[in-house]
Design an enzyme around this catalytic site. Structure first.
Site, PDB file in Angstrom:
ATOM      1  N   TYR A  54       0.837  -1.199   0.000  1.00 50.87           N
ATOM      2  CA  TYR A  54       0.000   0.000   0.000  1.00 50.87           C
ATOM      3  C   TYR A  54       0.873   1.252   0.000  1.00 50.87           C
ATOM      4  O   TYR A  54       0.575   2.238  -0.690  1.00 50.87           O
ATOM      5  CB  TYR A  54      -0.939   0.014   1.210  1.00 50.87           C
ATOM      6  CG  TYR A  54      -1.736   1.290   1.292  1.00 50.87           C
ATOM      7  CD1 TYR A  54      -2.838   1.496   0.469  1.00 50.87           C
ATOM      8  CD2 TYR A  54      -1.370   2.311   2.166  1.00 50.87           C
ATOM      9  CE1 TYR A  54      -3.552   2.683   0.508  1.00 50.87           C
ATOM     10  CE2 TYR A  54      -2.075   3.501   2.214  1.00 50.87           C
ATOM     11  CZ  TYR A  54      -3.162   3.680   1.391  1.00 50.87           C
ATOM     12  OH  TYR A  54      -3.855   4.870   1.436  1.00 50.87           O
ATOM     13  N   SER A 136      -3.811  13.418   7.429  1.00 51.59           N
ATOM     14  CA  SER A 136      -4.715  13.148   6.323  1.00 51.59           C
ATOM     15  C   SER A 136      -6.150  12.961   6.795  1.00 51.59           C
ATOM     16  O   SER A 136      -6.402  12.504   7.916  1.00 51.59           O
ATOM     17  CB  SER A 136      -4.259  11.887   5.583  1.00 51.59           C
ATOM     18  OG  SER A 136      -5.211  11.475   4.634  1.00 51.59           O
ATOM     19  N   GLN A 158      -4.986  17.819   5.958  1.00 44.73           N
ATOM     20  CA  GLN A 158      -5.287  17.555   4.545  1.00 44.73           C
ATOM     21  C   GLN A 158      -6.745  17.146   4.418  1.00 44.73           C
ATOM     22  O   GLN A 158      -7.232  16.293   5.155  1.00 44.73           O
ATOM     23  CB  GLN A 158      -4.368  16.456   4.001  1.00 44.73           C
ATOM     24  CG  GLN A 158      -4.653  16.067   2.555  1.00 44.73           C
ATOM     25  CD  GLN A 158      -5.711  14.980   2.441  1.00 44.73           C
ATOM     26  OE1 GLN A 158      -5.876  14.157   3.334  1.00 44.73           O
ATOM     27  NE2 GLN A 158      -6.463  14.986   1.349  1.00 44.73           N
ATOM     28  N   TYR A 160     -10.068  15.978   1.900  1.00 47.01           N
ATOM     29  CA  TYR A 160     -10.796  15.594   0.694  1.00 47.01           C
ATOM     30  C   TYR A 160     -12.206  16.157   0.834  1.00 47.01           C
ATOM     31  O   TYR A 160     -12.864  15.940   1.850  1.00 47.01           O
ATOM     32  CB  TYR A 160     -10.883  14.075   0.552  1.00 47.01           C
ATOM     33  CG  TYR A 160      -9.571  13.388   0.260  1.00 47.01           C
ATOM     34  CD1 TYR A 160      -8.960  13.511  -0.979  1.00 47.01           C
ATOM     35  CD2 TYR A 160      -8.959  12.596   1.228  1.00 47.01           C
ATOM     36  CE1 TYR A 160      -7.756  12.867  -1.244  1.00 47.01           C
ATOM     37  CE2 TYR A 160      -7.766  11.948   0.972  1.00 47.01           C
ATOM     38  CZ  TYR A 160      -7.160  12.088  -0.270  1.00 47.01           C
ATOM     39  OH  TYR A 160      -5.979  11.450  -0.533  1.00 47.01           O
ATOM     40  N   THR A 186      -6.657  18.406  -1.360  1.00 46.64           N
ATOM     41  CA  THR A 186      -6.218  17.515  -2.431  1.00 46.64           C
ATOM     42  C   THR A 186      -7.272  17.490  -3.530  1.00 46.64           C
ATOM     43  O   THR A 186      -8.443  17.224  -3.273  1.00 46.64           O
ATOM     44  CB  THR A 186      -5.974  16.101  -1.885  1.00 46.64           C
ATOM     45  OG1 THR A 186      -4.926  16.156  -0.915  1.00 46.64           O
ATOM     46  CG2 THR A 186      -5.554  15.159  -3.010  1.00 46.64           C
ATOM     47  N   ARG A 195      -4.899   1.132  -8.163  1.00 45.87           N
ATOM     48  CA  ARG A 195      -3.720   0.684  -7.419  1.00 45.87           C
ATOM     49  C   ARG A 195      -3.742  -0.843  -7.372  1.00 45.87           C
ATOM     50  O   ARG A 195      -4.313  -1.457  -6.474  1.00 45.87           O
ATOM     51  CB  ARG A 195      -3.714   1.324  -6.034  1.00 45.87           C
ATOM     52  CG  ARG A 195      -3.748   2.852  -6.127  1.00 45.87           C
ATOM     53  CD  ARG A 195      -3.930   3.540  -4.797  1.00 45.87           C
ATOM     54  NE  ARG A 195      -4.229   4.955  -4.994  1.00 45.87           N
ATOM     55  CZ  ARG A 195      -4.472   5.821  -4.002  1.00 45.87           C
ATOM     56  NH1 ARG A 195      -4.449   5.384  -2.746  1.00 45.87           N
ATOM     57  NH2 ARG A 195      -4.740   7.086  -4.262  1.00 45.87           N
ATOM     58  N   LYS A 276      -3.223  20.859  -3.407  1.00 52.05           N
ATOM     59  CA  LYS A 276      -2.293  19.760  -3.681  1.00 52.05           C
ATOM     60  C   LYS A 276      -2.843  18.887  -4.812  1.00 52.05           C
ATOM     61  O   LYS A 276      -3.996  18.482  -4.771  1.00 52.05           O
ATOM     62  CB  LYS A 276      -2.084  18.922  -2.418  1.00 52.05           C
ATOM     63  CG  LYS A 276      -1.159  17.737  -2.566  1.00 52.05           C
ATOM     64  CD  LYS A 276      -1.022  17.005  -1.232  1.00 52.05           C
ATOM     65  CE  LYS A 276      -0.111  15.807  -1.327  1.00 52.05           C
ATOM     66  NZ  LYS A 276      -0.695  14.720  -2.149  1.00 52.05           N
ATOM     67  N   HIS A 300       0.371  12.745  -6.897  1.00 56.65           N
ATOM     68  CA  HIS A 300      -0.110  11.873  -5.823  1.00 56.65           C
ATOM     69  C   HIS A 300       0.810  10.671  -5.629  1.00 56.65           C
ATOM     70  O   HIS A 300       0.365   9.554  -5.363  1.00 56.65           O
ATOM     71  CB  HIS A 300      -1.541  11.396  -6.117  1.00 56.65           C
ATOM     72  CG  HIS A 300      -2.377  11.204  -4.887  1.00 56.65           C
ATOM     73  ND1 HIS A 300      -3.381  12.051  -4.540  1.00 56.65           N
ATOM     74  CD2 HIS A 300      -2.355  10.253  -3.930  1.00 56.65           C
ATOM     75  CE1 HIS A 300      -3.960  11.637  -3.427  1.00 56.65           C
ATOM     76  NE2 HIS A 300      -3.356  10.540  -3.028  1.00 56.65           N
ATOM     77  N   THR A 332       6.689  13.613  -4.854  1.00 56.04           N
ATOM     78  CA  THR A 332       6.794  12.423  -5.710  1.00 56.04           C
ATOM     79  C   THR A 332       8.231  12.154  -6.151  1.00 56.04           C
ATOM     80  O   THR A 332       8.865  12.980  -6.799  1.00 56.04           O
ATOM     81  CB  THR A 332       5.881  12.506  -6.955  1.00 56.04           C
ATOM     82  OG1 THR A 332       4.543  12.789  -6.560  1.00 56.04           O
ATOM     83  CG2 THR A 332       5.911  11.172  -7.709  1.00 56.04           C
ATOM     84  N   GLY A 333       8.716  10.973  -5.773  1.00 54.36           N
ATOM     85  CA  GLY A 333      10.020  10.507  -6.232  1.00 54.36           C
ATOM     86  C   GLY A 333      11.195  10.977  -5.411  1.00 54.36           C
ATOM     87  O   GLY A 333      12.342  10.697  -5.764  1.00 54.36           O
ATOM     88  N   GLY A 354       6.825  11.567   1.606  1.00 53.20           N
ATOM     89  CA  GLY A 354       5.830  10.634   2.116  1.00 53.20           C
ATOM     90  C   GLY A 354       6.402   9.250   2.310  1.00 53.20           C
ATOM     91  O   GLY A 354       6.601   8.793   3.438  1.00 53.20           O
TER      92      GLY A 354
END
Length: 403
Positions: A54, A136, A158, A160, A186, A195, A276, A300, A332-333, A354
């Site tokens: 996950y 979150s 954060q 939603y 977000t 996923r 975001k 994301h 990211t990354g 993250g």
């Protein structure tokens, strides 16, 4: 012919220096972690596959995540010499307040599923190191409990936005009343990304003891014992859900989300607002027009639209369009201090991390998150010194180009 002799005791003493014995197993594990990749290796060994995947996985073929990491590998640094870099200042200002390092802990869902200490451990590390920390909507620690665990941390929430605006307003009110100064909205989740690791693993919330998970859990007994003997998983947005992760996301994510919802959030939230999930120049400009104080160029973590834009490549065009009207962050990354330096040199005001801290959490709880920060700080300082840069503010695009 070589003449040989017996070494003197004093000579042997100089070279026979065994490492100190570390009795605590967590400390012993973490002592061998010198990079975020090392923490990931430990995390994978200690965590059941469904929970690890996950965190580790992304959407569909996982190209978005792979490309982001490959782009950071394409960065070429251009150092200056003879600059006197014995004293390096890693602090910066993020939305008007000092941060001791130029990154923040990103919001992550189901964090206590990764390791039972969860968001509280992350927040305590953030407090200790002078970093912002985000909770979150899908966090597994409540707004109030996180504030109690780290009362002096700079806390962000954060959100939603889904069909029930009343629930979102309640969350914003609770966050503001408990000292959260910034809201991260977000916007890249009208529906859940595919996923596939989670689908194939049959990941549910809470984790279910199927035959498959039982067999895998037998290899990770400490994780199951901690899960079953600590407080049950709860969420900021709902108290119970028994379906799969994909089903939960389909409930939380709202395909009708539009700029009217952004305007509603801006009117409702009294603090700083960060949007975001921005992935093109026009959207970056639009959300600032609608009141955002900062934008996060983010796909994301590769977990929504596969083959989405890579944030660090999008960064120069967005900066050129916004002309300093809002802060611009990326995620990211990012898995090293060198990656952080590259993003900042190319113009980012800050970065969100993250997976890096989640690998640390899975590897060793709060001490693992602290190890993550220590690794990133060491790499950050060393990279700045080798570039001939003493302050974050002195990093420039000329320091880092893409090959």
């Amino acid at each position: 012919m070589t003449q040989r002799r017996l070494p003197r005791p004093s000579e042997l003493k100089q070279i026979l220096r065994p490492k100190p014995i570390v009795l605590n197993p967590t400390d012993r594990r973490l002592a061998g972690a010198h990079t975020i990749a090392d923490l990931r290796t430990i995390a994978r060994r200690r965590t059941p596959r469904a929970a690890f995947d996950y965190t580790d996985g992304a959407a569909e073929l996982e190209d978005s995540l792979r490309r982001a990491r490959q782009t950071y590998r394409r960065v070429e640094f251009h150092p200056h010499v003879l600059r006197g870099v014995s004293d390096v200042d890693t602090s910066t200002e993020i939305l008007g307040r000092r941060s001791e390092l130029p990154f923040a802990f990103a919001p992550t869902g189901f964090t206590r599923m990764m390791q039972h200490e969860g968001e509280r451990a992350v927040a305590r590390v953030a407090q200790r190191n002078g970093l912002p920390v985000s909770l979150s909507t899908m966090g597994t620690t409540s707004i109030e409990d996180l504030a109690e665990a780290a009362p002096d941390a700079r806390r962000w929430f954060q959100l939603y936005v889904w069909n029930d605006h009343g629930a979102g307003e309640d969350l914003m009110n609770r966050a503001w009343e408990n000292g959260y100064d910034t809201l991260l909205l977000t916007v890249d989740t009208p529906v859940a990304g595919a996923r596939l690791r989670d689908v194939r693993n049959g990941l549910t919330i809470p984790p279910a003891l199927t035959l498959k998970t039982f067999a895998n859990g037998a290899m990770h007994p400490a994780w199951w014992i901690n899960l079953l003997t600590t407080e049950p998983l709860t969420f900021a947005s709902l108290t119970h859900f028994g379906g799969t992760v994909a089903e939960l996301l389909d409930i939380l994510f709202d395909p009708t989300l539009d700029f009217d919802d952004l305007d509603w959030v801006r009117r409702t939230w009294p603090g700083r607002l960060v949007v975001k999930g921005v992935q093109n120049v026009d959207d970056a400009h639009a959300v600032v027009e609608h009141g955002a104080d900062a934008v996060v160029l983010s796909n994301h973590g590769g977990r929504q639209l596969d083959r989405a834009p890579t944030p660090i490549e999008l960064l120069p065009a967005v900066l050129d369009r916004l002309q300093g009207r809002a802060e611009v962050w990326v995620d990211t990354g990012i898995l090293s201090g060198g990656d952080i330096v590259a993003a900042l040199a190319r113009g980012a005001d800050a970065v969100l991390i993250g997976r890096a801290f989640l690998y640390g959490l899975m590897a060793g709880g709060e001490r693992g998150v602290q190890r993550c920060v220590d690794i990133l700080r060491t790499e950050l300082v060393r990279t700045m010194q080798l570039l001939g840069v003493r302050r974050i503010q002195d990093l420039e695009p000329s320091h880092a180009t893409l090959r």
